[in-house]
Design a protein around this motif. Structure first.
Motif, PDB file in Angstrom:
ATOM      1  N   UNK A   1     -29.233  68.955 -55.117  1.00  0.00           N
ATOM      2  CA  UNK A   1     -28.717  68.367 -53.894  1.00  0.00           C
ATOM      3  C   UNK A   1     -28.819  66.858 -53.854  1.00  0.00           C
ATOM      4  N   UNK A   2     -29.539  66.292 -54.796  1.00  0.00           N
ATOM      5  CA  UNK A   2     -29.726  64.850 -54.836  1.00  0.00           C
ATOM      6  C   UNK A   2     -28.586  64.132 -55.534  1.00  0.00           C
TER       7      UNK A   2
ATOM      8  N   UNK B   1     -23.157  63.224 -56.869  1.00  0.00           N
ATOM      9  CA  UNK B   1     -23.746  63.704 -55.620  1.00  0.00           C
ATOM     10  C   UNK B   1     -23.857  65.220 -55.642  1.00  0.00           C
ATOM     11  N   UNK B   2     -24.680  65.734 -54.762  1.00  0.00           N
ATOM     12  CA  UNK B   2     -24.860  67.197 -54.637  1.00  0.00           C
ATOM     13  C   UNK B   2     -25.107  67.831 -56.000  1.00  0.00           C
TER      14      UNK B   2
ATOM     15  N   UNK C   1     -26.465  69.916 -59.086  1.00  0.00           N
ATOM     16  CA  UNK C   1     -26.885  71.302 -59.234  1.00  0.00           C
ATOM     17  C   UNK C   1     -27.716  71.443 -60.513  1.00  0.00           C
ATOM     18  N   UNK C   2     -28.588  72.434 -60.581  1.00  0.00           N
ATOM     19  CA  UNK C   2     -29.398  72.625 -61.793  1.00  0.00           C
ATOM     20  C   UNK C   2     -28.561  72.777 -63.063  1.00  0.00           C
ATOM     21  N   UNK C   3     -27.387  73.372 -62.938  1.00  0.00           N
ATOM     22  CA  UNK C   3     -26.521  73.518 -64.113  1.00  0.00           C
ATOM     23  C   UNK C   3     -25.943  72.185 -64.582  1.00  0.00           C
ATOM     24  N   UNK C   4     -26.181  71.145 -63.836  1.00  0.00           N
ATOM     25  CA  UNK C   4     -25.779  69.813 -64.253  1.00  0.00           C
ATOM     26  C   UNK C   4     -26.775  69.147 -65.183  1.00  0.00           C
ATOM     27  N   UNK C   5     -27.878  69.817 -65.468  1.00  0.00           N
ATOM     28  CA  UNK C   5     -28.859  69.290 -66.415  1.00  0.00           C
ATOM     29  C   UNK C   5     -28.239  69.190 -67.795  1.00  0.00           C
TER      30      UNK C   5
ATOM     31  N   UNK D   1     -31.866  68.199 -63.426  1.00  0.00           N
ATOM     32  CA  UNK D   1     -31.772  68.589 -62.022  1.00  0.00           C
ATOM     33  C   UNK D   1     -32.685  69.787 -61.797  1.00  0.00           C
ATOM     34  N   UNK D   2     -33.695  69.603 -60.987  1.00  0.00           N
ATOM     35  CA  UNK D   2     -34.652  70.677 -60.740  1.00  0.00           C
ATOM     36  C   UNK D   2     -34.220  71.497 -59.530  1.00  0.00           C
TER      37      UNK D   2
END
Length: 127
Positions: free
Chosen positions: A14-15, A83-84, A86-90, A125-126
């Motif tokens: 969300x960050x 923005x926004x 998601x963990x899958x964005x790691x 992204x946690x």
């Protein structure tokens, strides 16, 4: 063109993060610029692209509406506002420039379409 990405780090789901890409060498403003990412165990994938003049952008469906690509040719800089998250964005995020100067922005470039790569910057992204 030499490219150097920065701005990665650890962020909660969300960050937001803003990645930067500093260019040097050949005329950066002549080339379409892209951001790719590579998650552990996966292939490198297209995230976003912007035309050499900055007037046209393309996004992967997975980031559309959340990420914004931009560039400042006067400063030889490119950016990716995320923005926004998601963990899958790691993933490790790479900035890149097209292999053809003054070429048309590619809607879904492949790794083979890229002429210049920067080193990656890690985004975690946690959940």
């Amino acid at each position: 063109v030499q490219l150097q990405a920065s701005g990665g780090g650890l962020v909660q789901a969300g960050g937001s993060l803003r990645l930067s890409c500093a260019a040097s060498g050949r005329t950066f403003s002549s080339y379409a610029m892209y951001w790719f990412r590579q998650a552990p165990g996966k292939e490198r994938e297209f995230v976003a692209g912007i035309s050499w003049g900055g007037g046209t952008t393309h996004y992967a469906d997975s980031v559309k509406g959340r990420f914004t690509i931009s560039r400042d040719n006067a400063k030889n800089m490119g950016y990716l506002q995320m923005n926004s998250l998601k963990p899958e964005g790691t993933a490790v995020y790479y900035c890149a420039a097209d292999e053809i100067p003054y070429g048309r922005l590619r809607a879904g470039p492949r790794v083979g379409d890229i002429g210049f790569w920067g080193q990656g910057t890690l985004v975690t992204v946690s959940s």
